[in-house]
Design a protein around this motif. Structure first.
Motif, PDB file in Angstrom:
ATOM      1  N   GLY B 332       0.806  -1.203   0.000  1.00  0.00           N
ATOM      2  CA  GLY B 332       0.000   0.000   0.000  1.00  0.00           C
ATOM      3  C   GLY B 332       0.846   1.263   0.000  1.00  0.00           C
ATOM      4  N   ASN B 333       2.142   1.092  -0.172  1.00  0.00           N
ATOM      5  CA  ASN B 333       3.063   2.217  -0.131  1.00  0.00           C
ATOM      6  C   ASN B 333       3.181   2.791  -1.538  1.00  0.00           C
ATOM      7  N   ILE B 334       2.957   4.103  -1.700  1.00  0.00           N
ATOM      8  CA  ILE B 334       2.917   4.646  -3.068  1.00  0.00           C
ATOM      9  C   ILE B 334       4.263   4.506  -3.769  1.00  0.00           C
ATOM     10  N   TYR B 335       5.353   4.589  -3.002  1.00  0.00           N
ATOM     11  CA  TYR B 335       6.672   4.499  -3.643  1.00  0.00           C
ATOM     12  C   TYR B 335       6.922   3.091  -4.160  1.00  0.00           C
ATOM     13  N   GLU B 336       6.523   2.106  -3.329  1.00  0.00           N
ATOM     14  CA  GLU B 336       6.692   0.708  -3.754  1.00  0.00           C
ATOM     15  C   GLU B 336       5.822   0.414  -4.976  1.00  0.00           C
ATOM     16  N   MET B 337       4.570   0.933  -4.923  1.00  0.00           N
ATOM     17  CA  MET B 337       3.669   0.658  -6.053  1.00  0.00           C
ATOM     18  C   MET B 337       4.176   1.343  -7.315  1.00  0.00           C
ATOM     19  N   PHE B 338       4.684   2.542  -7.139  1.00  0.00           N
ATOM     20  CA  PHE B 338       5.208   3.247  -8.306  1.00  0.00           C
ATOM     21  C   PHE B 338       6.426   2.523  -8.867  1.00  0.00           C
ATOM     22  N   MET B 339       7.263   2.002  -7.950  1.00  0.00           N
ATOM     23  CA  MET B 339       8.461   1.294  -8.391  1.00  0.00           C
ATOM     24  C   MET B 339       8.082   0.176  -9.361  1.00  0.00           C
ATOM     25  N   TYR B 340       7.049  -0.592  -8.993  1.00  0.00           N
ATOM     26  CA  TYR B 340       6.719  -1.718  -9.872  1.00  0.00           C
ATOM     27  C   TYR B 340       6.113  -1.245 -11.185  1.00  0.00           C
ATOM     28  N   LYS B 341       5.313  -0.200 -11.099  1.00  0.00           N
ATOM     29  CA  LYS B 341       4.705   0.354 -12.319  1.00  0.00           C
ATOM     30  C   LYS B 341       5.805   0.884 -13.239  1.00  0.00           C
ATOM     31  N   THR B 345       6.452  -0.493 -16.904  1.00  0.00           N
ATOM     32  CA  THR B 345       5.976   0.367 -17.995  1.00  0.00           C
ATOM     33  C   THR B 345       6.858   1.592 -18.208  1.00  0.00           C
ATOM     34  N   GLY B 346       7.878   1.767 -17.372  1.00  0.00           N
ATOM     35  CA  GLY B 346       8.711   2.968 -17.471  1.00  0.00           C
ATOM     36  C   GLY B 346       9.728   2.881 -18.604  1.00  0.00           C
ATOM     37  N   PRO B 347      10.743   3.760 -18.567  1.00  0.00           N
ATOM     38  CA  PRO B 347      11.703   3.820 -19.675  1.00  0.00           C
ATOM     39  C   PRO B 347      12.518   2.534 -19.856  1.00  0.00           C
ATOM     40  N   TYR B 348      12.655   1.721 -18.802  1.00  0.00           N
ATOM     41  CA  TYR B 348      13.432   0.483 -18.949  1.00  0.00           C
ATOM     42  C   TYR B 348      12.517  -0.736 -19.084  1.00  0.00           C
ATOM     43  N   ALA B 349      11.233  -0.502 -19.429  1.00  0.00           N
ATOM     44  CA  ALA B 349      10.274  -1.608 -19.475  1.00  0.00           C
ATOM     45  C   ALA B 349      10.697  -2.693 -20.456  1.00  0.00           C
ATOM     46  N   PHE B 350      11.324  -2.289 -21.555  1.00  0.00           N
ATOM     47  CA  PHE B 350      11.739  -3.291 -22.535  1.00  0.00           C
ATOM     48  C   PHE B 350      12.633  -4.345 -21.882  1.00  0.00           C
ATOM     49  N   PHE B 351      13.572  -3.864 -21.075  1.00  0.00           N
ATOM     50  CA  PHE B 351      14.502  -4.803 -20.438  1.00  0.00           C
ATOM     51  C   PHE B 351      13.786  -5.657 -19.404  1.00  0.00           C
ATOM     52  N   PHE B 352      12.799  -5.073 -18.725  1.00  0.00           N
ATOM     53  CA  PHE B 352      12.035  -5.848 -17.749  1.00  0.00           C
ATOM     54  C   PHE B 352      11.321  -7.004 -18.440  1.00  0.00           C
ATOM     55  N   TRP B 353      10.675  -6.724 -19.560  1.00  0.00           N
ATOM     56  CA  TRP B 353       9.931  -7.795 -20.232  1.00  0.00           C
ATOM     57  C   TRP B 353      10.857  -8.802 -20.874  1.00  0.00           C
ATOM     58  N   MET B 354      12.023  -8.333 -21.307  1.00  0.00           N
ATOM     59  CA  MET B 354      13.037  -9.272 -21.804  1.00  0.00           C
ATOM     60  C   MET B 354      13.472 -10.214 -20.687  1.00  0.00           C
ATOM     61  N   LEU B 355      13.601  -9.633 -19.497  1.00  0.00           N
ATOM     62  CA  LEU B 355      13.980 -10.423 -18.329  1.00  0.00           C
ATOM     63  C   LEU B 355      12.948 -11.514 -18.050  1.00  0.00           C
ATOM     64  N   PHE B 394      20.454  -5.829 -13.717  1.00  0.00           N
ATOM     65  CA  PHE B 394      20.353  -4.502 -14.312  1.00  0.00           C
ATOM     66  C   PHE B 394      19.056  -3.837 -13.866  1.00  0.00           C
ATOM     67  N   ILE B 395      17.962  -4.603 -13.935  1.00  0.00           N
ATOM     68  CA  ILE B 395      16.656  -4.045 -13.562  1.00  0.00           C
ATOM     69  C   ILE B 395      16.646  -3.667 -12.080  1.00  0.00           C
ATOM     70  N   ILE B 396      17.188  -4.570 -11.233  1.00  0.00           N
ATOM     71  CA  ILE B 396      17.161  -4.282  -9.791  1.00  0.00           C
ATOM     72  C   ILE B 396      17.958  -3.023  -9.482  1.00  0.00           C
ATOM     73  N   VAL B 397      19.152  -2.923 -10.058  1.00  0.00           N
ATOM     74  CA  VAL B 397      20.021  -1.802  -9.702  1.00  0.00           C
ATOM     75  C   VAL B 397      19.511  -0.505 -10.327  1.00  0.00           C
ATOM     76  N   ILE B 398      19.237  -0.532 -11.615  1.00  0.00           N
ATOM     77  CA  ILE B 398      18.982   0.727 -12.324  1.00  0.00           C
ATOM     78  C   ILE B 398      17.569   1.255 -12.076  1.00  0.00           C
ATOM     79  N   THR B 399      16.539   0.374 -12.260  1.00  0.00           N
ATOM     80  CA  THR B 399      15.187   0.951 -12.175  1.00  0.00           C
ATOM     81  C   THR B 399      14.861   1.422 -10.770  1.00  0.00           C
ATOM     82  N   SER B 400      15.479   0.784  -9.758  1.00  0.00           N
ATOM     83  CA  SER B 400      15.160   1.230  -8.400  1.00  0.00           C
ATOM     84  C   SER B 400      15.818   2.568  -8.116  1.00  0.00           C
ATOM     85  N   LEU B 401      17.012   2.773  -8.663  1.00  0.00           N
ATOM     86  CA  LEU B 401      17.738   4.001  -8.339  1.00  0.00           C
ATOM     87  C   LEU B 401      17.257   5.197  -9.154  1.00  0.00           C
ATOM     88  N   HIS B 402      16.885   4.956 -10.410  1.00  0.00           N
ATOM     89  CA  HIS B 402      16.746   6.120 -11.278  1.00  0.00           C
ATOM     90  C   HIS B 402      15.496   6.940 -10.977  1.00  0.00           C
TER      91      HIS B 402
END
Lengths: 184, 474
Positions: B332-341, B345-355, B394-402
């Motif tokens: 229920g945490n907005i930051y956590e929910m946003f992180m997954y969204k 679907t964010g700028p690195y979504a291609f790599f997420f779906w490749m993963l 890559f997804i864990i390190v980059i998408t969480s930080l950026h």
């Protein structure tokens, strides 16, 4: 102490060569039963029961590892405690200096490190390795095959019951492929 | 001149861990022969691989040189993404190492006899992978010559490392892991080095192998202590391997960043490590057994078992992904929910779906024996999983930080050519070491295969005094 005949003549022992692990185990057993004690068996891979057959009783490696592990555990924890409490006390968010739960991972790593090092160093030291020279390699067949596909039993000349002819006759009874004299 | 070794070996199929008909003599000939055969008979593919790997390794040379000359700014790391490729690659390499320890230690304790043909090989892989992993934190410091500052030693600055920090735990965990992997591998090699010493034809080979064999002579007392030491090392390496990736995951999990601050990280990292490690074992074992005609020792049984383990561990990894998604919603945490969204679907979504494709979807093909027992398909899946596990880090390190808490501090991360050069370079370095290893040291544990032969031959348990023994070389 007087020098014995065999000291002068440089005989290390008598060595019998066998084809299978089972033969060398039963030969070692019979040699032990016949009263020989200073002997060793050699095999290209670990053979179950062979060490026991030549009278190897206590394996101290596990004790050495236990001591190493405990040293690592106490030493590692002590180091961290000393750093955090004595040498460099550092107030992090008002938490106590001796915040021991945070020391557990490094304590664990130090335990494993020292236990692992002591298992290897202890094993090599008790085996007296590295050993650059050993008389058994003077037997050509041994040097060529002991690490590949043959099994050997060597009764050493410093055994009280050792007698060149009688021991040789005894070894020949065990159906070896060959019995050789091992020069020092 | 054609020798026996140049002939094709026949894979005995998925039921047997070793082809029938081997004796102590022939199995020694076979494995030692790979090392001792004249240099002219080295397979062409081996030379090509060595050359390509050596070329790739130059990326590390150039990349490390430029980094040390100019500073870490040559990499793409920039606030908010201060942990770029260096950490991605570090975690990836450490993970690859884990399968080696799993095979040699955990399967040793579980008495899995199929481990014998691949454990030496996998241990070498561990060692070389951890060496590559260690390179990244060192280079990431920008001044690697000051790396010893991380160690606890009395110094004139009056400073000590902070032992409450997972980054310091990591120093201890990784250096312990490297040391234990090295001694485990070396101790396993000693009896085989003695075999090599006794089989070598040239004097320089005898002397070299002889020095490292430490005068091993196969004494029964020595074996008894040796086996005890080896078993204890296996018992120590088992919790160690679990602790290492757990500590690596603490580097993330102990921080506050959405997407990192989660309790599932330790088991999920360990599973991911084993997953990528088995993929790498397959990637390396498949060509090696072909080049050196070792199909009768590294059989379909081994490949099949690795594939099944990969599938099983891969499902644990998939569970980890699902839990991440679930927890970000359930928190229920907005930051956590946003992180997954943002991840999906964010700028690195291609790599997420490749993963998801590489790590979850494609490996499901391993349910079918037609994939597990088909060499090209299995090789393909192993490469896919290697890539997938790299993408995961890559997804864990980059998408969480950026994109973290404050939109004003959001940014993007783009690796530079120097990031790629160093990554390529470590892959090259790793492959150079592996390729050299399979040629200069026995890549299968000879004495353990002899033990397997002994156990597989129940008729040899009869008193073999009269009957002709199958152990006899013919």
């Amino acid at each position: 102490m007087t020098e014995t005949f065999w000291d002068r003549h440089g005989l290390y022992g008598l060595m019998a060569q066998f084809e299978t692990p089972e033969q060398v185990v039963s030969a070692a057993q019979r040699a032990y039963d016949a009263g020989y004690r200073k002997m060793d068996a050699y095999s290209p891979m670990p053979v179950e029961g062979l060490a026991e057959a030549i009278g190897f009783k206590r394996n101290w490696v596990s004790l050495v590892v236990l001591i190493g592990g405990l040293t690592g555990c106490v030493g590692g924890f002590g180091l961290l405690w000393w750093i955090c409490v004595i040498a460099y006390p550092h107030n992090v968010g008002g938490r106590p200096f001796d915040s021991w739960p945070a020391f557990i991972p490094i304590t664990f790593e130090c335990t494993v490190l020292l236990a692992a090092l002591s298992s290897v160093v202890g094993m090599l030291a008790m085996n007296k390795l590295p050993m650059p020279y050993h008389p058994v390699f003077n037997v050509t067949e041994f040097a060529q095959r002991a690490s590949i596909d043959r099994f050997f039993l060597c009764i050493e000349a410093n055994d009280p019951k050792f007698d060149r002819d009688k021991t040789k006759a005894f070894l020949l009874e065990l159906n070896p492929e060959e019995v050789s004299e091992v020069d020092k | 001149m054609k020798t026996e070794l140049d002939e094709q070996a026949i894979d005995p199929g998925p039921d047997k861990i070793i082809a029938p008909g081997f004796t102590y003599t022939t199995v020694t000939e076979k494995i030692a022969g790979v090392v001792l055969k004249p240099i002219q008979t080295t397979p062409k593919q081996w030379w090509i691989s060595l050359f390509l790997a050596f070329c790739a390794m130059q990326g590390l040379m150039a990349g490390a040189f430029w980094l040390l000359y100019k500073g870490t700014g040559v990499w793409g790391i920039m606030i908010p993404v201060g942990w770029g490729f260096a950490i991605v690659n570090f975690v990836w390499w450490i993970g690859i190492g884990h399968a080696g320890t799993l095979i040699s230690a955990i399967l040793l304790l579980l008495k899995q006899d199929w481990r014998t043909s691949i454990n030496r090989f996998a241990e070498a892989m561990t060692l070389f992978a951890v060496a590559q992993a260690g390179m990244f934190p060192l280079l990431h410091m920008g001044r690697p010559w000051l790396g010893y500052w991380m160690g606890p030693y009395p110094n004139s600055m009056g400073l000590w490392p902070q032992p409450r920090s997972p980054l310091v735990w990591d120093v201890f965990a990784v250096s312990t892991y490297l040391t234990v992997s090295l001694i485990f591998w070396f101790i396993g090699l000693v009896p085989d080095l003695a075999t090599m010493r006794d089989k070598a034809k040239h004097n320089w080979q005898k002397v070299t192998f002889g020095m490292f064999a430490l005068g091993w002579r196969g004494s029964a007392r020595h074996w008894a202590r040796y086996q005890m030491a080896y078993l204890l090392l296996g018992g120590l390496a088992t919790p160690l391997v679990v602790s290492v990736h757990t500590v690596v995951s603490f580097d993330f999990a102990v921080s506050m960043i959405p997407g990192w601050h989660t309790t599932i990280f330790p088991p999920y990292f360990v599973a991911g490590a084993i997953y990528s490690g088995f993929a790498m074992v397959l990637t390396l074992a498949i060509p090696t057994r072909k080049w050196f005609h070792l199909e009768d020792l590294i059989t379909m049984r081994h490949l099949d078992a690795c594939a099944k383990l990969m599938l099983g561990v891969g499902l644990i990894v998939a569970y980890g992904y699902m839990m991440e998604a679930f927890m970000s919603w359930y928190s229920g945490n907005i930051y956590e929910m946003f992180m997954y969204k943002n991840r999906s679907t964010g700028p690195y979504a291609f790599f997420f779906w490749m993963l998801i494709l590489c790590n979850i979807l494609i490996p499901q093909s391993l349910w079918s024996a037609k994939v597990r027992q088909n060499i090209p398909r299995l090789f393909f899946v192993s490469i896919v999983v290697n890539i997938g596990m790299w993408l995961e880090r890559f997804i864990i390190v980059i998408t969480s930080l950026h994109r973290d808490f404050l939109p004003s501090s959001w940014g993007m991360y783009y690796p530079t050519m120097w990031d790629w050069a160093v990554l390529t370079g470590t892959i090259g370095f790793f492959l150079v070491l592996m390729v050299l290893f399979v040629r200069v040291l026995p890549s299968i544990s000879i004495f353990e295969v002899r033990e397997v032969l002994h156990h597989l031959a129940p008729h040899m348990l009869d008193d073999g005094k009269t009957s002709p023994s199958p152990a006899h070389g013919d």
